[in-house]
Scaffold this active site. Structure first.
Site, PDB file in Angstrom:
ATOM      1  N   SER A 182      12.031  18.266 -11.845  1.00 22.91           N
ATOM      2  CA  SER A 182      11.217  19.143 -12.684  1.00 22.91           C
ATOM      3  C   SER A 182      12.025  20.069 -13.577  1.00 22.91           C
ATOM      4  CB  SER A 182      10.282  19.962 -11.802  1.00 22.91           C
ATOM      5  OG  SER A 182      11.035  20.779 -10.936  1.00 22.91           O
ATOM      6  N   HIS A 210       5.411  15.127 -10.447  1.00 23.12           N
ATOM      7  CA  HIS A 210       5.460  15.268 -11.912  1.00 23.12           C
ATOM      8  C   HIS A 210       5.276  13.932 -12.627  1.00 23.12           C
ATOM      9  CE1 HIS A 210       6.460  19.482 -12.668  1.00 23.12           C
ATOM     10  NE2 HIS A 210       7.161  19.452 -11.550  1.00 23.12           N
ATOM     11  N   LYS A 241      -1.307  18.885 -10.740  1.00 24.87           N
ATOM     12  CA  LYS A 241      -0.611  18.780 -12.025  1.00 24.87           C
ATOM     13  C   LYS A 241      -1.446  17.902 -12.970  1.00 24.87           C
ATOM     14  CE  LYS A 241       3.850  20.318 -10.416  1.00 24.87           C
ATOM     15  NZ  LYS A 241       4.508  20.122  -9.125  1.00 24.87           N
TER      16      LYS A 241
HETATM   17  C1  LIG Z   1       4.719  20.824  -7.841  1.00 22.00           C
HETATM   18  C2  LIG Z   1       5.466  20.069  -6.836  1.00 22.00           C
HETATM   19  C3  LIG Z   1       5.140  20.143  -5.482  1.00 22.00           C
HETATM   20  C4  LIG Z   1       4.108  21.098  -4.956  1.00 22.00           C
HETATM   21  O1  LIG Z   1       2.825  20.637  -5.222  1.00 22.00           O
HETATM   22  P1  LIG Z   1       1.588  21.571  -4.796  1.00 22.00           P
HETATM   23  O2  LIG Z   1       0.474  20.605  -4.647  1.00 22.00           O
HETATM   24  O3  LIG Z   1       1.407  22.551  -5.891  1.00 22.00           O
HETATM   25  O4  LIG Z   1       1.970  22.214  -3.506  1.00 22.00           O
HETATM   26  C5  LIG Z   1       5.833  19.352  -4.590  1.00 22.00           C
HETATM   27  N1  LIG Z   1       6.808  18.512  -5.019  1.00 22.00           N
HETATM   28  C6  LIG Z   1       7.154  18.424  -6.314  1.00 22.00           C
HETATM   29  C7  LIG Z   1       8.234  17.488  -6.737  1.00 22.00           C
HETATM   30  C8  LIG Z   1       6.498  19.196  -7.261  1.00 22.00           C
HETATM   31  O5  LIG Z   1       6.855  19.123  -8.539  1.00 22.00           O
END
Ligand SMILES: *Cc1c(COP(=O)(O)O)cnc(C)c1O
Length: 389
Positions: A182, A210, A241
């Site tokens: 990310s 992502h 997301k």
């Molecule tokens: C955003 C993200 C998470 C966390 O996801 P949530 O559902 O907001 O807890 C976990 N792993 C990665 C790689 C992320 O980018």
């Protein structure tokens, strides 16, 4: 303790690392309103994970309302007591079908999914091989296991292979990687990782938070992009997301893994069910993501537009083929200055510095959305060009 915390807060502020929340007075969108003293300010939003622009899609809002009307507000139970509705089962099957996996188990978040995974399926006889840039939730999840762990240098397949060669005395070996990293917008080399896994009889886990909805055929993520869908054993991901952006996460993959998680995974056993309205809306979000080639087309065109023009302006830009576009500027104060300049000129993006990214690689991370127009990106570029001057 309170004195110590106060001191930590002061130190964080002095180092310029203090985080501030900007309070939106609008829904999440390509353009947002920020509440301020002189009334609301309108900004172009370049920092949401709203990759497909679905966070406020009218069909998703309608599906959420329908879920609320037919299945109620809350479950007031964990899944295995009385917190499972047909809706939860439907969302789990829909995810399995979309991702091409055996089975799926829902969690309240992907953070929970990652902390509930490793300790449930591995113990001291096993070993985890983990990319050094993996997400915080993977790092925390690994901390909870008794398994041995080896961190390999980011994307370094030679180091990964050496680690595999050195661990064949262990019972099970699991290679663990983010699908998309990310902070950099880079995509894991799953073709090589799965090849090594096959050669050395290891399993593969990918956190595709992502990537799901964003890359690969029909947005099926990194395994689809690299054509290794059948070689990835365990996938985790988020509903927070591209897939509507509300909340919720999942582990998807081999049926033995998912069935055992339902028996023994602590965040699943001891934390409340996902809200019914979120399940109903997420099913709709998956439908829109799966049929959203036109959204992905615009998303990647806008990402390409931003990346190419930034390079022409002389910026150092990271990432490739993903809507995360990091502008790497070096020192923390420069990143902060760039983010501040953007904010003063109507663009919201966030600066990241050490320890979130390596020292000397401070950056402003831009995230493109399918809802951005070419004109939106032009406006952002004009502000960046004035900073450059
Ligand atoms: C955003 C993200 C998470 C966390 O996801 P949530 O559902 O907001 O807890 C976990 N792993 C990665 C790689 C992320 O980018």
């Amino acid at each position: 303790m309170l004195d110590r915390l106060k001191e930590s807060l002061v130190k964080t502020r002095q180092q310029g690392f203090e985080k501030h929340e900007v309070a939106l007075s609008s829904p999440q969108s390509r353009r947002i309103a920020i509440a301020g003293d002189g009334g609301d300010r309108n900004l172009i939003n370049m920092c949401a994970n709203n990759y497909l622009g679905l966070a406020n899609h009218p069909e998703i809002i309608a599906a959420a309302k329908d879920g609320l009307d037919h299945f109620g507000f809350g479950m007031a139970s964990v899944r295995f007591i009385c917190g499972t509705q047909t809706l939860h089962k439907d969302l789990e099957s829909r995810l399995s079908q979309y991702l091409g996996t055996d089975d799926t188990i829902l969690y309240s978040s992907c953070f929970d999914a990652n902390t509930g995974l490793f300790e449930t399926i591995l113990d001291e006889e096993d070993v985890i091989l983990s990319d050094e840039l993996n997400h915080a939730s993977i790092i925390d999840g690994i901390r909870l296991t008794k398994a041995s762990r080896i961190r390999y240098k980011h994307d370094d397949m030679t180091e990964l292979e050496a680690a595999l060669k050195g661990t064949n005395q262990h019972r099970s070996r699991l290679i663990v990687t983010d699908g998309v990293f990310s902070m950099d917008g880079t995509i894991a080399n799953l073709a090589a990782i799965c090849g090594l896994a096959q050669q050395y009889d290891a399993m593969v886990m990918v956190d595709d938070s992502h990537a799901v909805g964003v890359i690969g055929t029909r947005g099926r993520g990194t395994p689809a992009l690299h054509n290794v869908g059948d070689k990835v054993d365990i996938l985790t991901g988020t509903l927070g997301k591209a897939l509507g952006g509300a909340s919720g996460g999942y582990v998807s993959g081999r049926c033995e893994v998912i069935s055992w998680l339902r028996q023994a995974s602590r965040p699943y056993l001891f934390s409340n069910s996902v809200m019914p309205a979120i399940c109903a809306a997420s099913i709709k979000a998956i439908d829109l993501a799966e049929s959203g080639d036109h959204l992905r087309e615009n998303l990647h065109a806008r990402g390409g537009q931003l990346r190419t023009a930034l390079r022409e302006l002389g910026f150092f830009v990271g990432g490739k083929d993903h809507p995360i576009v990091p502008i790497i500027v070096g020192e923390a104060d420069r990143a902060t200055a760039l983010a501040e300049h953007l904010l003063q000129n109507g663009v919201l993006a966030v600066a990241f510095a050490y320890p979130v990214v390596p020292k000397g690689a401070a950056r402003v991370r831009m995230q493109v959305s399918a809802s951005h127009s070419a004109a939106d990106i032009e406006s952002v570029l004009a502000v960046l060009a004035s900073f450059r001057r």
